[in-house]
Write a protein that holds these residues in place. Structure first.
Motif, PDB file in Angstrom:
ATOM      1  N   LYS A  69       0.830  -1.204   0.000  1.00 38.72           N
ATOM      2  CA  LYS A  69       0.000   0.000   0.000  1.00 38.72           C
ATOM      3  C   LYS A  69       0.863   1.252   0.000  1.00 38.72           C
ATOM      4  O   LYS A  69       0.578   2.228  -0.708  1.00 38.72           O
ATOM      5  N   VAL A  70       1.932   1.229   0.791  1.00 42.40           N
ATOM      6  CA  VAL A  70       2.812   2.393   0.877  1.00 42.40           C
ATOM      7  C   VAL A  70       3.467   2.681  -0.468  1.00 42.40           C
ATOM      8  O   VAL A  70       3.479   3.828  -0.948  1.00 42.40           O
ATOM      9  N   THR A  71       4.019   1.657  -1.099  1.00 37.49           N
ATOM     10  CA  THR A  71       4.730   1.869  -2.368  1.00 37.49           C
ATOM     11  C   THR A  71       3.769   2.273  -3.481  1.00 37.49           C
ATOM     12  O   THR A  71       4.091   3.156  -4.284  1.00 37.49           O
ATOM     13  N   LEU A  72       2.589   1.646  -3.540  1.00 41.18           N
ATOM     14  CA  LEU A  72       1.629   2.020  -4.583  1.00 41.18           C
ATOM     15  C   LEU A  72       1.174   3.466  -4.410  1.00 41.18           C
ATOM     16  O   LEU A  72       1.009   4.193  -5.394  1.00 41.18           O
ATOM     17  N   GLY A  73       0.964   3.888  -3.159  1.00 41.96           N
ATOM     18  CA  GLY A  73       0.602   5.273  -2.919  1.00 41.96           C
ATOM     19  C   GLY A  73       1.720   6.234  -3.303  1.00 41.96           C
ATOM     20  O   GLY A  73       1.472   7.308  -3.858  1.00 41.96           O
ATOM     21  N   TYR A  74       2.957   5.843  -3.039  1.00 42.74           N
ATOM     22  CA  TYR A  74       4.113   6.665  -3.394  1.00 42.74           C
ATOM     23  C   TYR A  74       4.253   6.760  -4.912  1.00 42.74           C
ATOM     24  O   TYR A  74       4.512   7.833  -5.465  1.00 42.74           O
ATOM     25  N   TYR A  75       4.093   5.621  -5.588  1.00 44.01           N
ATOM     26  CA  TYR A  75       4.179   5.618  -7.051  1.00 44.01           C
ATOM     27  C   TYR A  75       3.089   6.476  -7.676  1.00 44.01           C
ATOM     28  O   TYR A  75       3.296   7.101  -8.724  1.00 44.01           O
ATOM     29  N   GLN A  76       1.917   6.491  -7.066  1.00 43.13           N
ATOM     30  CA  GLN A  76       0.781   7.198  -7.648  1.00 43.13           C
ATOM     31  C   GLN A  76       1.114   8.656  -7.920  1.00 43.13           C
ATOM     32  O   GLN A  76       0.645   9.242  -8.896  1.00 43.13           O
ATOM     33  N   TYR A  77       1.944   9.248  -7.076  1.00 46.69           N
ATOM     34  CA  TYR A  77       2.330  10.650  -7.282  1.00 46.69           C
ATOM     35  C   TYR A  77       3.635  10.774  -8.060  1.00 46.69           C
ATOM     36  O   TYR A  77       3.760  11.616  -8.954  1.00 46.69           O
ATOM     37  N   HIS A  78       4.619   9.930  -7.748  1.00 54.34           N
ATOM     38  CA  HIS A  78       5.974  10.150  -8.253  1.00 54.34           C
ATOM     39  C   HIS A  78       6.303   9.392  -9.539  1.00 54.34           C
ATOM     40  O   HIS A  78       7.381   9.616 -10.108  1.00 54.34           O
ATOM     41  N   ALA A  79       5.434   8.498 -10.009  1.00 52.93           N
ATOM     42  CA  ALA A  79       5.778   7.667 -11.170  1.00 52.93           C
ATOM     43  C   ALA A  79       5.551   8.427 -12.472  1.00 52.93           C
ATOM     44  O   ALA A  79       4.607   8.165 -13.220  1.00 52.93           O
ATOM     45  N   VAL A  80       6.437   9.390 -12.746  1.00 51.53           N
ATOM     46  CA  VAL A  80       6.412  10.130 -14.006  1.00 51.53           C
ATOM     47  C   VAL A  80       7.548   9.629 -14.886  1.00 51.53           C
ATOM     48  O   VAL A  80       8.511   9.022 -14.405  1.00 51.53           O
ATOM     49  N   HIS A  81       7.456   9.895 -16.173  1.00 55.56           N
ATOM     50  CA  HIS A  81       8.506   9.470 -17.104  1.00 55.56           C
ATOM     51  C   HIS A  81       9.836  10.127 -16.732  1.00 55.56           C
ATOM     52  O   HIS A  81       9.900  11.325 -16.437  1.00 55.56           O
ATOM     53  N   GLY A  82      10.890   9.331 -16.720  1.00 52.36           N
ATOM     54  CA  GLY A  82      12.219   9.809 -16.367  1.00 52.36           C
ATOM     55  C   GLY A  82      12.562   9.619 -14.905  1.00 52.36           C
ATOM     56  O   GLY A  82      13.727   9.770 -14.524  1.00 52.36           O
ATOM     57  N   ASN A  83      11.575   9.276 -14.081  1.00 50.27           N
ATOM     58  CA  ASN A  83      11.813   9.138 -12.644  1.00 50.27           C
ATOM     59  C   ASN A  83      11.881   7.681 -12.198  1.00 50.27           C
ATOM     60  O   ASN A  83      12.031   7.411 -11.005  1.00 50.27           O
ATOM     61  N   LEU A  84      11.788   6.742 -13.132  1.00 47.35           N
ATOM     62  CA  LEU A  84      11.764   5.337 -12.748  1.00 47.35           C
ATOM     63  C   LEU A  84      13.069   4.868 -12.088  1.00 47.35           C
ATOM     64  O   LEU A  84      13.014   4.049 -11.164  1.00 47.35           O
ATOM     65  N   PRO A  85      14.248   5.331 -12.510  1.00 45.76           N
ATOM     66  CA  PRO A  85      15.462   4.918 -11.787  1.00 45.76           C
ATOM     67  C   PRO A  85      15.430   5.315 -10.310  1.00 45.76           C
ATOM     68  O   PRO A  85      15.849   4.538  -9.444  1.00 45.76           O
ATOM     69  N   ARG A  86      14.930   6.514 -10.025  1.00 43.72           N
ATOM     70  CA  ARG A  86      14.851   6.947  -8.632  1.00 43.72           C
ATOM     71  C   ARG A  86      13.830   6.102  -7.858  1.00 43.72           C
ATOM     72  O   ARG A  86      14.051   5.755  -6.687  1.00 43.72           O
ATOM     73  N   LEU A  87      12.730   5.727  -8.509  1.00 45.47           N
ATOM     74  CA  LEU A  87      11.725   4.895  -7.847  1.00 45.47           C
ATOM     75  C   LEU A  87      12.237   3.469  -7.641  1.00 45.47           C
ATOM     76  O   LEU A  87      11.894   2.814  -6.648  1.00 45.47           O
TER      77      LEU A  87
END
Length: 395
Positions: A317-335
């Motif tokens: 739940k924590v990671t999916l919620g975090y991805y929901q905001y931060h999962a933009v193109h170019g940010n996948l290495p940081r995620l």
């Protein structure tokens, strides 16, 4: 009083509240002061309003939104119906790509919510709100004060951050202090391109010409001072940024262009892999990610003796919620880095007589419970063009 207590005899309570508001007998109660930690380690003060104050404030906000949504400018995105942070991020990226922007002003207003001038606020409201009862209600909330550790203190300036009505009041204040002034400055003073994106008290302005950027910054300071506000000198920066920043700095023998942070993302000058064209790169701000990891680490310590499926379900739940905001193109290495750090923290937290989780087992658990990040948001230009047919970054 809690919501469960208030709903006992709810109809009679609401009828009485309605009557007191219309008769002028309603009295605002002090906000309860609490503090929450910020990413930089400081404490952010919040004001928790009394339950009845929340009810009346929500009703007033519903009315005022109908009035002010007609007036608010397109480059204002914070806490408005139908608008969200990603729309502001899209507008900023598109503006930096499509307009001739070479300089970026990352402006930070020092303690905005604590320095709102009550007299100016009431004057601004009276420009558009003809009903004096509404103005008096807002005046009561501004003057109600705060309660901290049982001690009441008067509030001569500021609006409680956390109150239902505060986001709207902040937008009204900044509409007159910043938005209308910036719009006029761009039309009358600027000769080159200027883009503006504001989300509540976070403001980013892009300029084509350095001289105009420096002039704007000087006059902007004077404008804020007139209304009791000031820029945070340590966080406000004018930096060279844009498609020509890299070659210009290289020619002068300087390093890479500086970066700036807006709405949780660090923006940097990047280039496309295929043809080397300029792009605005975005990745999760380091401070924000570290603050999130620290909060998860503390929670894992509390859950260290829970069954693995229970902890795994919580981490999902924590990671999916975090991805929901931060999962933009170019940010996948940081995620991906964020995901691996969570897995590592999980392995360290499982201390028992049998030792930690083995790496092979950790990999299996991560594959099962902690999702691999993937982009959840479209490219900024795609979403912006769909919502702004005129293709104006500041529309």
């Amino acid at each position: 009083m809690t919501w469960h207590e208030y709903e006992i005899g709810l109809e009679d309570r609401l009828a009485d509240l309605h009557s007191r508001v219309h008769r002028g007998k309603y009295r605002a109660q002090p906000s309860r002061r609490v503090y929450i930690p910020k990413a930089d380690g400081r404490q952010r003060p919040l004001g928790i309003a009394a339950l009845e104050d929340k009810v009346v404030q929500q009703a007033v906000v519903a009315i005022l939104n109908e009035i002010y949504e007609v007036d608010f400018r397109g480059f204002s995105y914070g806490f408005r119906p139908g608008r969200n942070p990603h729309q502001a991020l899209d507008a900023l990226s598109v503006g930096l790509h499509r307009k001739r922007v070479n300089w970026v002003l990352d402006a930070d207003i020092r303690g905005f919510y604590d320095h709102v001038n009550h007299e100016w606020m009431l004057k601004f409201l009276q420009h558009r709100v003809a009903d004096p009862r509404i103005v008096r209600l807002i005046q009561k909330w501004l003057k109600a004060g705060v309660s901290e550790d049982g001690q009441w203190s008067e509030t001569k300036v500021g609006t409680p951050q956390g109150a239902v009505v505060s986001p709207l009041l902040s937008n009204v204040y900044l509409h007159y202090v910043i938005d209308l002034w910036v719009e006029a400055w761009r039309k009358k003073v600027a000769k080159g391109d200027v883009i503006v994106v504001r989300y509540a008290d976070d403001l980013v302005v892009g300029f084509e010409r350095r001289a105009e950027a420096e002039r704007f910054l000087e006059e902007f300071r004077e404008r804020l001072a007139k209304f009791g506000l000031e820029l945070n000198a340590g966080k406000t920066r004018l930096i060279e940024f844009g498609r020509f920043a890299v070659p210009s700095r290289k020619q002068r023998g300087e390093g890479k262009p500086e970066t700036f942070t807006f709405l949780g993302f660090t923006h940097y000058c990047g280039k496309r892999r295929k043809d080397g064209a300029f792009i605005v790169g975005r990745e999760t701000a380091k401070k924000r990610m570290m603050a999130k990891i620290l909060a998860i680490k503390l929670e894992l310590k509390h859950r260290r003796h829970e069954p693995i499926p229970s902890v795994g379900a919580w981490l999902r739940k924590v990671t999916l919620g975090y991805y929901q905001y931060h999962a933009v193109h170019g940010n996948l290495p940081r995620l991906s880095l964020f995901r691996w750090r969570l897995g590592w923290l999980w392995s360290l937290s499982r201390r028992s007589q049998r030792g930690r989780i083995s790496m092979d087992r950790l990999f299996r658990l991560m594959d099962k419970w902690i999702s691999v990040p993937r982009a959840l948001h479209p490219y900024p230009m795609q979403r912006f063009d769909a919502t702004h047919p005129r293709r104006e970054p500041y529309a």
